[in-house]
Write an enzyme that holds these catalytic residues in place. Structure first.
Site, short mmCIF file in Angstrom:
data_model
loop_
_atom_site.label_atom_id
_atom_site.label_comp_id
_atom_site.label_asym_id
_atom_site.label_seq_id
_atom_site.Cartn_x
_atom_site.Cartn_y
_atom_site.Cartn_z
N ARG A 77 0.85 -1.19 0.00
CA ARG A 77 0.00 0.00 0.00
C ARG A 77 0.89 1.24 0.00
O ARG A 77 1.72 1.41 0.90
CB ARG A 77 -0.90 0.00 1.24
CG ARG A 77 -1.73 1.25 1.34
CD ARG A 77 -2.60 1.29 2.59
NE ARG A 77 -3.32 2.53 2.62
CZ ARG A 77 -3.44 3.33 3.67
NH1 ARG A 77 -2.94 2.99 4.83
NH2 ARG A 77 -4.09 4.47 3.58
N HIS A 121 -3.29 10.84 1.00
CA HIS A 121 -2.73 10.62 2.34
C HIS A 121 -2.18 11.97 2.82
O HIS A 121 -0.98 12.12 3.08
CB HIS A 121 -1.64 9.54 2.29
CG HIS A 121 -1.37 8.88 3.62
ND1 HIS A 121 -1.45 7.53 3.82
CD2 HIS A 121 -1.01 9.40 4.82
CE1 HIS A 121 -1.15 7.23 5.08
NE2 HIS A 121 -0.87 8.36 5.71
N GLU A 166 -7.56 8.17 6.57
CA GLU A 166 -7.82 8.78 7.86
C GLU A 166 -8.43 10.18 7.78
O GLU A 166 -7.80 11.19 8.13
CB GLU A 166 -6.52 8.83 8.68
CG GLU A 166 -5.95 7.43 8.88
CD GLU A 166 -4.89 7.33 9.96
OE1 GLU A 166 -4.41 8.38 10.41
OE2 GLU A 166 -4.56 6.22 10.36
N ASN A 294 -7.35 1.36 10.04
CA ASN A 294 -6.06 1.66 10.66
C ASN A 294 -6.26 1.66 12.17
O ASN A 294 -7.15 2.34 12.68
CB ASN A 294 -5.56 3.05 10.25
CG ASN A 294 -5.29 3.16 8.75
OD1 ASN A 294 -5.35 2.17 8.02
ND2 ASN A 294 -4.99 4.36 8.29
N TYR A 296 -4.01 1.68 15.99
CA TYR A 296 -2.74 1.72 16.72
C TYR A 296 -2.90 1.58 18.22
O TYR A 296 -2.10 0.93 18.87
CB TYR A 296 -2.00 3.04 16.44
CG TYR A 296 -1.46 3.14 15.03
CD1 TYR A 296 -0.20 2.64 14.73
CD2 TYR A 296 -2.22 3.69 14.01
CE1 TYR A 296 0.30 2.69 13.44
CE2 TYR A 296 -1.73 3.75 12.72
CZ TYR A 296 -0.47 3.25 12.43
OH TYR A 296 0.01 3.29 11.16
N GLU A 353 -3.41 -0.33 8.18
CA GLU A 353 -2.27 0.11 9.00
C GLU A 353 -2.41 -0.46 10.40
O GLU A 353 -3.46 -0.36 11.02
CB GLU A 353 -2.22 1.63 9.15
CG GLU A 353 -1.73 2.36 7.94
CD GLU A 353 -1.70 3.87 8.14
OE1 GLU A 353 -1.43 4.34 9.27
OE2 GLU A 353 -1.95 4.58 7.15
#
Ligand code: BGC
Length: 447
Positions: A77, A121, A166, A294, A296, A353
Protein backbone atom coordinates in the site's frame (compact mmCIF):
# COMPACT_ATOMS: atom_id res chain seq x y z
CA UNK A 1 2.63 -20.56 25.35
CA UNK A 2 -0.06 -20.32 22.68
CA UNK A 3 0.26 -20.89 18.97
CA UNK A 4 -1.59 -18.36 16.85
CA UNK A 5 -2.58 -19.82 13.51
CA UNK A 6 -3.66 -17.28 10.92
CA UNK A 7 -5.70 -18.25 7.84
CA UNK A 8 -3.74 -19.48 4.82
CA UNK A 9 -5.62 -17.11 2.52
CA UNK A 10 -5.06 -13.97 4.62
CA UNK A 11 -3.10 -11.45 2.53
CA UNK A 12 -0.10 -9.76 4.12
CA UNK A 13 1.82 -6.66 3.26
CA UNK A 14 3.20 -3.30 4.27
CA UNK A 15 2.12 0.30 3.89
CA UNK A 16 3.74 3.71 3.35
CA UNK A 17 2.69 7.19 2.20
CA UNK A 18 4.14 9.56 -0.39
CA UNK A 19 5.27 12.54 1.68
CA UNK A 20 6.64 10.28 4.38
CA UNK A 21 9.04 8.32 2.14
CA UNK A 22 9.50 9.77 -1.33
CA UNK A 23 11.69 12.84 -0.87
CA UNK A 24 12.59 14.41 -4.24
CA UNK A 25 10.29 17.21 -3.18
CA UNK A 26 11.29 19.61 -5.92
CA UNK A 27 12.22 17.05 -8.53
CA UNK A 28 10.60 16.52 -11.94
CA UNK A 29 7.99 19.23 -11.66
CA UNK A 30 6.35 18.29 -8.36
CA UNK A 31 4.27 21.15 -6.94
CA UNK A 32 4.21 22.07 -3.26
CA UNK A 33 1.82 20.40 -0.85
CA UNK A 34 0.50 21.66 2.48
CA UNK A 35 3.05 19.46 4.22
CA UNK A 36 5.95 21.26 2.50
CA UNK A 37 4.57 24.53 3.78
CA UNK A 38 3.68 23.27 7.25
CA UNK A 39 6.97 21.48 7.87
CA UNK A 40 8.87 24.62 6.91
CA UNK A 41 6.87 26.78 9.30
CA UNK A 42 8.98 27.18 12.46
CA UNK A 43 7.66 25.28 15.47
CA UNK A 44 5.32 22.92 13.65
CA UNK A 45 7.53 19.84 13.27
CA UNK A 46 10.07 18.53 15.80
CA UNK A 47 13.61 19.67 14.92
CA UNK A 48 12.23 21.57 11.92
CA UNK A 49 12.37 18.32 9.93
CA UNK A 50 10.69 18.11 6.52
CA UNK A 51 10.11 15.61 3.71
CA UNK A 52 12.52 17.10 1.16
CA UNK A 53 14.63 13.95 1.19
CA UNK A 54 12.79 11.60 3.58
CA UNK A 55 13.79 8.02 2.63
CA UNK A 56 14.50 9.09 -0.95
CA UNK A 57 12.24 6.31 -2.11
CA UNK A 58 11.59 8.30 -5.29
CA UNK A 59 15.09 7.28 -6.39
CA UNK A 60 15.46 4.09 -4.36
CA UNK A 61 12.10 2.54 -5.14
CA UNK A 62 13.69 -0.56 -6.71
CA UNK A 63 15.60 -1.29 -3.54
CA UNK A 64 12.41 -0.74 -1.53
CA UNK A 65 10.37 -3.03 -3.77
CA UNK A 66 13.08 -5.64 -3.27
CA UNK A 67 12.61 -5.32 0.49
CA UNK A 68 8.86 -5.78 0.07
CA UNK A 69 9.44 -8.79 -2.16
CA UNK A 70 11.89 -10.50 0.18
CA UNK A 71 9.47 -9.99 3.01
CA UNK A 72 6.99 -12.16 1.12
CA UNK A 73 4.34 -9.40 0.91
CA UNK A 74 1.27 -10.02 -1.19
CA UNK A 75 0.30 -6.34 -1.19
CA UNK A 76 2.08 -2.99 -1.01
CA UNK A 77 0.00 0.00 0.00
CA UNK A 78 1.48 3.34 -1.09
CA UNK A 79 0.02 6.76 -1.72
CA UNK A 80 0.29 9.18 -4.60
CA UNK A 81 1.50 12.72 -4.22
CA UNK A 82 -1.33 14.70 -5.82
CA UNK A 83 0.99 17.64 -6.51
CA UNK A 84 3.39 15.41 -8.47
CA UNK A 85 0.55 14.62 -10.86
CA UNK A 86 -1.07 18.06 -10.85
CA UNK A 87 1.41 20.62 -9.50
CA UNK A 88 -1.41 23.13 -9.06
CA UNK A 89 -3.98 20.60 -7.91
CA UNK A 90 -5.94 21.10 -11.15
CA UNK A 91 -5.00 21.99 -14.70
CA UNK A 92 -1.80 20.86 -16.32
CA UNK A 93 -0.76 17.26 -15.80
CA UNK A 94 2.88 16.58 -14.97
CA UNK A 95 3.85 13.58 -17.09
CA UNK A 96 7.04 13.02 -15.09
CA UNK A 97 4.94 12.53 -11.98
CA UNK A 98 2.82 9.89 -13.69
CA UNK A 99 6.00 8.26 -14.99
CA UNK A 100 7.33 7.80 -11.47
CA UNK A 101 4.23 5.89 -10.35
CA UNK A 102 4.36 3.78 -13.53
CA UNK A 103 7.94 2.83 -12.71
CA UNK A 104 6.94 1.93 -9.16
CA UNK A 105 3.81 -0.01 -10.11
CA UNK A 106 5.57 -1.85 -12.96
CA UNK A 107 8.32 -2.89 -10.59
CA UNK A 108 5.75 -4.16 -8.05
CA UNK A 109 3.86 -6.12 -10.69
CA UNK A 110 7.06 -7.60 -12.04
CA UNK A 111 7.88 -8.84 -8.55
CA UNK A 112 4.40 -10.31 -8.10
CA UNK A 113 3.25 -7.75 -5.51
CA UNK A 114 -0.23 -6.29 -5.74
CA UNK A 115 -0.35 -2.48 -5.59
CA UNK A 116 -2.92 -0.86 -3.31
CA UNK A 117 -3.02 2.84 -4.10
CA UNK A 118 -4.18 5.59 -1.73
CA UNK A 119 -5.15 8.74 -3.59
CA UNK A 120 -5.07 11.07 -0.60
CA UNK A 121 -2.73 10.62 2.34
CA UNK A 122 -2.88 14.24 3.51
CA UNK A 123 -0.57 16.02 1.05
CA UNK A 124 -3.05 18.46 -0.48
CA UNK A 125 -1.53 20.64 -3.21
CA UNK A 126 -0.67 24.00 -1.64
CA UNK A 127 -2.25 25.75 -4.64
CA UNK A 128 -5.62 24.34 -3.55
CA UNK A 129 -5.04 25.28 0.08
CA UNK A 130 -4.44 28.84 -1.11
CA UNK A 131 -7.96 28.76 -2.52
CA UNK A 132 -9.52 27.51 0.73
CA UNK A 133 -8.38 23.86 0.79
CA UNK A 134 -10.88 21.29 2.00
CA UNK A 135 -13.06 24.06 3.44
CA UNK A 136 -13.99 24.87 -0.14
CA UNK A 137 -16.33 22.64 -2.10
CA UNK A 138 -14.17 23.27 -5.21
CA UNK A 139 -11.57 20.96 -3.68
CA UNK A 140 -14.10 18.11 -3.93
CA UNK A 141 -14.23 18.55 -7.71
CA UNK A 142 -10.48 19.00 -7.92
CA UNK A 143 -10.12 15.67 -6.14
CA UNK A 144 -12.49 13.76 -8.42
CA UNK A 145 -10.70 15.25 -11.43
CA UNK A 146 -7.36 14.00 -10.05
CA UNK A 147 -8.88 10.60 -9.24
CA UNK A 148 -10.21 10.27 -12.78
CA UNK A 149 -6.78 10.95 -14.22
CA UNK A 150 -5.32 8.25 -11.98
CA UNK A 151 -8.06 5.69 -12.71
CA UNK A 152 -7.65 6.10 -16.46
CA UNK A 153 -3.87 6.17 -16.39
CA UNK A 154 -3.47 3.06 -14.23
CA UNK A 155 -6.41 1.01 -15.52
CA UNK A 156 -5.42 -2.62 -15.64
CA UNK A 157 -2.38 -2.07 -13.44
CA UNK A 158 -3.85 -0.98 -10.13
CA UNK A 159 -6.90 -2.91 -8.95
CA UNK A 160 -7.17 -1.74 -5.37
CA UNK A 161 -7.88 1.93 -4.71
CA UNK A 162 -8.31 3.87 -1.50
CA UNK A 163 -9.85 7.31 -1.77
CA UNK A 164 -8.91 8.99 1.51
CA UNK A 165 -6.63 7.94 4.35
CA UNK A 166 -7.82 8.78 7.86
CA UNK A 167 -10.33 11.56 7.23
CA UNK A 168 -10.44 12.23 11.02
CA UNK A 169 -6.76 13.23 10.96
CA UNK A 170 -7.17 15.31 7.80
CA UNK A 171 -10.07 17.17 9.40
CA UNK A 172 -10.09 17.28 13.21
CA UNK A 173 -6.39 16.70 13.92
CA UNK A 174 -5.42 19.19 11.21
CA UNK A 175 -8.12 21.85 11.60
CA UNK A 176 -9.35 21.66 15.19
CA UNK A 177 -6.47 20.27 17.24
CA UNK A 178 -4.08 21.92 14.80
CA UNK A 179 -1.22 19.43 15.07
CA UNK A 180 -1.13 18.58 11.38
CA UNK A 181 -1.15 20.67 8.21
CA UNK A 182 -2.65 23.14 7.63
CA UNK A 183 -2.66 23.63 11.42
CA UNK A 184 -5.96 25.41 12.11
CA UNK A 185 -7.83 25.41 15.43
CA UNK A 186 -11.45 25.88 14.53
CA UNK A 187 -14.13 23.28 15.24
CA UNK A 188 -16.60 24.54 12.65
CA UNK A 189 -13.88 24.44 10.02
CA UNK A 190 -12.94 20.89 11.04
CA UNK A 191 -16.57 19.73 10.74
CA UNK A 192 -16.82 21.37 7.30
CA UNK A 193 -13.56 19.76 6.16
CA UNK A 194 -14.63 16.33 7.45
CA UNK A 195 -17.88 16.62 5.50
CA UNK A 196 -16.15 17.69 2.30
CA UNK A 197 -13.67 14.82 2.58
CA UNK A 198 -16.58 12.39 2.88
CA UNK A 199 -18.35 13.95 -0.11
CA UNK A 200 -15.10 13.75 -2.10
CA UNK A 201 -14.82 10.09 -1.12
CA UNK A 202 -18.41 9.30 -2.17
CA UNK A 203 -18.23 11.25 -5.41
CA UNK A 204 -15.04 9.42 -6.33
CA UNK A 205 -16.60 6.00 -5.65
CA UNK A 206 -19.58 6.98 -7.82
CA UNK A 207 -17.24 8.11 -10.58
CA UNK A 208 -15.27 4.86 -10.32
CA UNK A 209 -18.49 2.91 -10.97
CA UNK A 210 -19.61 5.24 -13.78
CA UNK A 211 -16.27 4.94 -15.53
CA UNK A 212 -16.49 1.16 -15.17
CA UNK A 213 -12.98 0.95 -13.74
CA UNK A 214 -12.00 -2.66 -13.08
CA UNK A 215 -11.02 -3.44 -9.52
CA UNK A 216 -12.07 -2.46 -6.04
CA UNK A 217 -12.39 0.79 -4.16
CA UNK A 218 -12.60 1.66 -0.47
CA UNK A 219 -11.37 4.19 2.10
CA UNK A 220 -9.18 3.94 5.18
CA UNK A 221 -10.53 5.64 8.30
CA UNK A 222 -8.54 5.57 11.52
CA UNK A 223 -9.95 3.96 14.63
CA UNK A 224 -9.26 3.81 18.32
CA UNK A 225 -11.09 2.27 21.26
CA UNK A 226 -12.28 3.87 24.50
CA UNK A 227 -13.27 1.28 27.09
CA UNK A 228 -15.52 2.62 29.85
CA UNK A 229 -13.70 2.66 33.20
CA UNK A 230 -16.86 1.56 34.99
CA UNK A 231 -20.33 0.39 34.03
CA UNK A 232 -21.84 3.71 35.13
CA UNK A 233 -24.02 5.02 32.36
CA UNK A 234 -22.22 8.37 32.25
CA UNK A 235 -18.85 6.64 31.70
CA UNK A 236 -20.33 4.48 28.97
CA UNK A 237 -21.95 7.50 27.28
CA UNK A 238 -18.72 9.53 27.45
CA UNK A 239 -16.76 6.70 25.81
CA UNK A 240 -19.46 6.27 23.18
CA UNK A 241 -19.16 9.97 22.30
CA UNK A 242 -15.40 9.63 21.81
CA UNK A 243 -15.77 6.46 19.75
CA UNK A 244 -18.53 8.20 17.81
CA UNK A 245 -16.26 11.20 17.18
CA UNK A 246 -13.47 9.01 15.84
CA UNK A 247 -15.32 6.14 14.22
CA UNK A 248 -19.05 6.63 13.65
CA UNK A 249 -18.84 10.19 12.33
CA UNK A 250 -16.88 8.73 9.40
CA UNK A 251 -18.80 5.43 9.11
CA UNK A 252 -22.49 6.20 9.49
CA UNK A 253 -22.59 8.59 6.50
CA UNK A 254 -20.78 6.06 4.29
CA UNK A 255 -22.72 2.97 5.40
CA UNK A 256 -26.08 4.43 6.41
CA UNK A 257 -26.34 7.82 4.75
CA UNK A 258 -26.64 9.91 7.92
CA UNK A 259 -24.54 11.43 10.70
CA UNK A 260 -24.95 10.19 14.30
CA UNK A 261 -27.71 12.43 15.72
CA UNK A 262 -26.36 12.61 19.26
CA UNK A 263 -23.11 14.06 17.90
CA UNK A 264 -24.90 16.51 15.62
CA UNK A 265 -26.73 17.72 18.77
CA UNK A 266 -23.52 17.80 20.79
CA UNK A 267 -21.80 19.96 18.17
CA UNK A 268 -24.96 22.08 17.97
CA UNK A 269 -24.64 22.89 21.68
CA UNK A 270 -21.19 24.24 20.89
CA UNK A 271 -22.57 26.44 18.13
CA UNK A 272 -21.22 24.22 15.37
CA UNK A 273 -23.49 23.41 12.45
CA UNK A 274 -23.45 20.68 9.87
CA UNK A 275 -23.65 22.33 6.47
CA UNK A 276 -25.18 19.94 3.97
CA UNK A 277 -25.85 20.66 0.33
CA UNK A 278 -28.67 18.83 -1.39
CA UNK A 279 -27.72 15.31 -2.38
CA UNK A 280 -24.59 15.18 -0.19
CA UNK A 281 -25.70 12.30 1.99
CA UNK A 282 -26.71 10.18 -1.03
CA UNK A 283 -23.33 10.89 -2.57
CA UNK A 284 -21.45 9.82 0.55
CA UNK A 285 -23.59 6.70 0.96
CA UNK A 286 -21.99 4.72 -1.92
CA UNK A 287 -21.36 1.04 -1.56
CA UNK A 288 -17.66 0.34 -1.21
CA UNK A 289 -15.83 -2.87 -2.08
CA UNK A 290 -13.65 -2.98 0.99
CA UNK A 291 -13.00 -1.10 4.16
CA UNK A 292 -9.48 -0.18 5.23
CA UNK A 293 -9.00 -0.05 8.99
CA UNK A 294 -6.06 1.66 10.66
CA UNK A 295 -5.59 0.85 14.34
CA UNK A 296 -2.74 1.72 16.72
CA UNK A 297 -3.98 2.35 20.23
CA UNK A 298 -6.85 2.60 22.69
CA UNK A 299 -7.41 3.06 26.40
CA UNK A 300 -9.84 3.22 29.31
CA UNK A 301 -11.72 6.46 29.79
CA UNK A 302 -14.52 7.96 31.89
CA UNK A 303 -16.87 10.89 32.19
CA UNK A 304 -15.40 14.12 33.43
CA UNK A 305 -17.21 17.39 32.94
CA UNK A 306 -15.16 19.81 30.87
CA UNK A 307 -12.60 17.24 29.75
CA UNK A 308 -11.92 17.60 26.04
CA UNK A 309 -14.63 18.07 23.49
CA UNK A 310 -16.80 15.27 24.89
CA UNK A 311 -16.52 15.43 28.69
CA UNK A 312 -14.40 12.30 28.61
CA UNK A 313 -11.01 11.76 30.21
CA UNK A 314 -8.46 9.08 29.40
CA UNK A 315 -7.35 6.91 32.31
CA UNK A 316 -3.77 5.79 32.62
CA UNK A 317 -3.92 2.17 33.78
CA UNK A 318 -0.18 1.79 33.63
CA UNK A 319 -0.27 0.00 30.28
CA UNK A 320 3.02 -0.37 28.48
CA UNK A 321 3.46 2.28 25.85
CA UNK A 322 5.31 2.43 22.57
CA UNK A 323 8.06 5.03 22.19
CA UNK A 324 5.59 7.61 20.85
CA UNK A 325 3.69 7.31 24.14
CA UNK A 326 0.62 5.48 22.90
CA UNK A 327 -0.80 2.78 25.23
CA UNK A 328 -0.47 -0.74 23.86
CA UNK A 329 -4.04 -1.96 23.81
CA UNK A 330 -4.58 -5.02 21.59
CA UNK A 331 -8.02 -5.69 23.12
CA UNK A 332 -9.10 -2.41 21.56
CA UNK A 333 -8.20 -3.79 18.13
CA UNK A 334 -10.56 -6.73 18.70
CA UNK A 335 -13.26 -4.42 20.09
CA UNK A 336 -13.01 -1.98 17.19
CA UNK A 337 -13.25 -4.76 14.61
CA UNK A 338 -16.22 -6.50 16.23
CA UNK A 339 -17.95 -3.14 16.86
CA UNK A 340 -17.59 -2.12 13.22
CA UNK A 341 -18.69 -5.50 11.98
CA UNK A 342 -21.79 -5.57 14.18
CA UNK A 343 -22.75 -2.01 13.34
CA UNK A 344 -21.82 -1.69 9.69
CA UNK A 345 -22.09 -5.17 8.25
CA UNK A 346 -20.08 -7.53 6.14
CA UNK A 347 -17.95 -5.32 3.91
CA UNK A 348 -14.58 -7.08 3.53
CA UNK A 349 -11.89 -5.49 5.68
CA UNK A 350 -8.20 -4.91 5.09
CA UNK A 351 -6.17 -3.77 8.04
CA UNK A 352 -4.49 -1.00 6.08
CA UNK A 353 -2.27 0.11 9.00
CA UNK A 354 -1.17 -1.40 12.29
CA UNK A 355 2.27 -1.11 13.78
CA UNK A 356 4.38 0.39 16.50
CA UNK A 357 6.90 3.12 17.16
CA UNK A 358 10.18 1.91 18.66
CA UNK A 359 13.28 3.98 18.21
CA UNK A 360 15.90 1.23 18.46
CA UNK A 361 19.05 1.94 16.52
CA UNK A 362 21.53 -0.21 14.63
CA UNK A 363 24.04 -1.97 16.88
CA UNK A 364 26.62 -4.24 15.29
CA UNK A 365 24.61 -4.33 12.11
CA UNK A 366 21.39 -5.36 13.89
CA UNK A 367 18.28 -3.61 15.14
CA UNK A 368 16.89 -5.60 18.02
CA UNK A 369 13.35 -4.18 18.14
CA UNK A 370 11.72 -6.76 20.39
CA UNK A 371 9.07 -4.21 21.43
CA UNK A 372 7.75 -4.07 17.88
CA UNK A 373 7.70 -7.88 17.60
CA UNK A 374 5.72 -8.13 20.85
CA UNK A 375 3.31 -5.45 19.63
CA UNK A 376 2.73 -7.29 16.35
CA UNK A 377 2.26 -10.60 18.16
CA UNK A 378 -0.40 -9.24 20.49
CA UNK A 379 -2.25 -7.38 17.74
CA UNK A 380 -2.22 -10.32 15.34
CA UNK A 381 -3.67 -12.44 18.15
CA UNK A 382 -6.46 -9.87 18.51
CA UNK A 383 -6.92 -10.04 14.75
CA UNK A 384 -7.28 -13.81 14.97
CA UNK A 385 -9.93 -13.40 17.70
CA UNK A 386 -11.81 -11.08 15.34
CA UNK A 387 -11.56 -13.55 12.46
CA UNK A 388 -12.87 -16.29 14.75
CA UNK A 389 -15.74 -13.96 15.63
CA UNK A 390 -16.73 -13.74 11.98
CA UNK A 391 -15.22 -10.36 11.05
CA UNK A 392 -14.46 -10.62 7.31
CA UNK A 393 -10.74 -9.80 7.36
CA UNK A 394 -9.06 -10.11 3.97
CA UNK A 395 -5.63 -8.78 4.71
CA UNK A 396 -3.21 -7.19 7.15
CA UNK A 397 -0.72 -4.48 6.21
CA UNK A 398 1.91 -3.42 8.69
CA UNK A 399 2.81 0.23 9.12
CA UNK A 400 5.43 0.69 7.97
CA UNK A 401 7.96 -0.77 5.56
CA UNK A 402 10.51 1.91 6.42
CA UNK A 403 11.20 4.36 9.21
CA UNK A 404 9.97 7.60 7.72
CA UNK A 405 8.86 11.20 8.18
CA UNK A 406 6.44 10.85 11.08
CA UNK A 407 4.50 14.08 10.44
CA UNK A 408 4.68 16.51 13.38
CA UNK A 409 7.27 14.23 15.05
CA UNK A 410 9.63 14.56 12.09
CA UNK A 411 12.28 11.82 12.00
CA UNK A 412 12.33 11.30 15.75
CA UNK A 413 9.72 8.50 15.77
CA UNK A 414 10.37 5.25 13.93
CA UNK A 415 7.65 2.85 12.75
CA UNK A 416 9.61 0.84 10.16
CA UNK A 417 10.37 -2.85 9.83
CA UNK A 418 13.44 -1.50 8.05
CA UNK A 419 15.70 1.03 9.74
CA UNK A 420 16.77 4.15 7.85
CA UNK A 421 20.01 5.93 8.56
CA UNK A 422 18.91 9.44 7.61
CA UNK A 423 22.49 10.57 6.90
CA UNK A 424 23.40 7.81 4.47
CA UNK A 425 19.86 6.58 3.64
CA UNK A 426 21.13 3.07 4.24
CA UNK A 427 18.38 0.51 4.84
CA UNK A 428 18.86 -2.13 7.56
CA UNK A 429 16.33 -4.89 8.15
CA UNK A 430 15.24 -4.97 11.76
CA UNK A 431 14.60 -8.15 13.77
CA UNK A 432 10.87 -7.41 13.34
CA UNK A 433 11.34 -7.61 9.55
CA UNK A 434 12.70 -11.13 9.90
CA UNK A 435 9.94 -12.04 12.35
CA UNK A 436 7.23 -10.75 9.99
CA UNK A 437 8.88 -12.53 7.04
CA UNK A 438 8.69 -15.82 8.91
CA UNK A 439 5.10 -15.18 9.91
CA UNK A 440 4.11 -14.50 6.30
CA UNK A 441 5.80 -17.73 5.25
CA UNK A 442 4.39 -19.92 8.05
CA UNK A 443 1.08 -18.18 8.87
CA UNK A 444 1.56 -19.07 12.52
CA UNK A 445 3.71 -17.96 15.44
CA UNK A 446 4.23 -18.53 19.12
CA UNK A 447 2.71 -15.90 21.35
C1 BGC B 1 -1.02 7.55 9.45
C2 BGC B 1 0.43 7.36 9.10
C3 BGC B 1 1.28 7.58 10.34
C4 BGC B 1 0.89 6.54 11.37
C5 BGC B 1 1.65 6.62 12.67
C6 BGC B 1 -1.43 6.93 10.75
O1 BGC B 1 -2.24 7.82 11.45
O2 BGC B 1 -1.85 7.15 8.38
O3 BGC B 1 0.76 8.25 8.08
O4 BGC B 1 2.64 7.56 10.09
O5 BGC B 1 -0.47 6.68 11.69
O6 BGC B 1 1.39 7.83 13.32
Amino acid sequence: MAIIQLPENLKFGVATASYQIEGAASKDGRGLSIWDTFSKTPGKVVNGDNGDIACDSYHRYKEDVQLIKELGSDIYRFSVSWSRILPNGVGEINQKGLDYYHRLVDELLEQGIEPMCTLYHWDLPQALQDKGGWASRDTIDAFTNYAEIMFKEFAGKINKWITVNEPWCASFLSNYIGEHAPGNKDLQLAVDVAHHLLVAHGKTVKLFRELGVAGEIGYAPNTTWKEAFSNRSEDIAACQREVGFLIDWFFEPVFKGNYPNYLVDWYGQKGVKLKLAEGDMELINQEIDFLGINYYTGNLARYKKGSGLFDCEDIDMGENRTDIGWPIYPDGFYKVLTYIHEKYGDTPIYITENGACYNDDVENGKVNDTGRIDYLKSHLAALQRSIDSGVPIEGYLCWSLLDNFEWAEGYTMRFGLVHIDYRTLERTKKESYYWYQKLIENRWYEL
